[in-house]
Design an enzyme around this catalytic site. Sequence first.
Site, PDB file in Angstrom:
ATOM      1  N   HIS A 149       0.842  -1.206   0.000  1.00 33.04           N
ATOM      2  CA  HIS A 149       0.000   0.000   0.000  1.00 33.04           C
ATOM      3  C   HIS A 149       0.879   1.258   0.000  1.00 33.04           C
ATOM      4  O   HIS A 149       0.584   2.231  -0.689  1.00 33.04           O
ATOM      5  CB  HIS A 149      -0.901   0.028   1.246  1.00 33.04           C
ATOM      6  N   LYS A 162     -19.294  -6.205   9.671  1.00 33.20           N
ATOM      7  CA  LYS A 162     -18.193  -7.165   9.542  1.00 33.20           C
ATOM      8  C   LYS A 162     -17.012  -6.664  10.362  1.00 33.20           C
ATOM      9  O   LYS A 162     -16.485  -5.586  10.095  1.00 33.20           O
ATOM     10  CB  LYS A 162     -17.786  -7.235   8.059  1.00 33.20           C
ATOM     11  N   ARG A 208      -2.307  -5.791  -8.462  1.00 33.51           N
ATOM     12  CA  ARG A 208      -1.228  -6.768  -8.310  1.00 33.51           C
ATOM     13  C   ARG A 208      -1.245  -7.809  -9.422  1.00 33.51           C
ATOM     14  O   ARG A 208      -0.223  -8.164  -9.961  1.00 33.51           O
ATOM     15  CB  ARG A 208      -1.361  -7.495  -6.961  1.00 33.51           C
ATOM     16  N   SER A 252      -2.804  -7.706   2.768  1.00 35.21           N
ATOM     17  CA  SER A 252      -3.131  -7.610   4.195  1.00 35.21           C
ATOM     18  C   SER A 252      -3.458  -9.004   4.738  1.00 35.21           C
ATOM     19  O   SER A 252      -3.160  -9.309   5.887  1.00 35.21           O
ATOM     20  CB  SER A 252      -4.324  -6.679   4.403  1.00 35.21           C
TER      21      SER A 252
END
Length: 160
Positions: free
Chosen positions: A17, A41, A90, A128
């Site tokens: 990031h 969530k 990516r 992540s």
Amino acid sequence: MRTAIFPGSFDPFTVGHYDVLESALQLFDKVIIAVGYNSQKQGFFPPQTRIKIIRQAVAGLDNVEVCAYSGLTIDLCRDLGVKHIIRGLRTTTDFELESVIAQANKKMAPDISTTFIPACQEYSFISSTVVRDILIHKGDAGQFLPKGVEIGKFLAEREK
Ligand code: ADP
């Protein structure tokens, strides 16, 4: 002043990031990192901790702001009067998912555009999710986190 929003979950913010952010700062005068959260969530780190991690990561950079939001990114853009969204890419899978979102956003908000920034090869495998797995299993994720991030402190806070 050209301003862009860099939205994401950033749970947590990684060197990948950070690399996208540095590239975005070459293209825009100011970048607002927007931590998206979903109240239904629960993430690994709560949004306020994700923000603290990002603030430590970007401490040496000018023209970066950090905020949290829930809801549509285009609504956040409208609220802040920003017309550019940054997303990192990516893999081809990222491209396929991201181009669909960018097209839907364009249809809903024709004045807002998305700029894609490719991952640098060195960091293209970092996500992540991988970092969280390492942290959950008490591994050393230091090399995948930006300099200055005191992850141990935030992990300890989380376990309280
Ligand atoms: P989201 O849940 O919105 O995908 P992420 O925090 O996983 O949020 O990612 C935010 C943005 O950063 C996305 O555009 C993602 O593709 C990009 N990104 C994540 N990891 C990397 C990386 N290693 N290199 C480049 N871009 C990345």
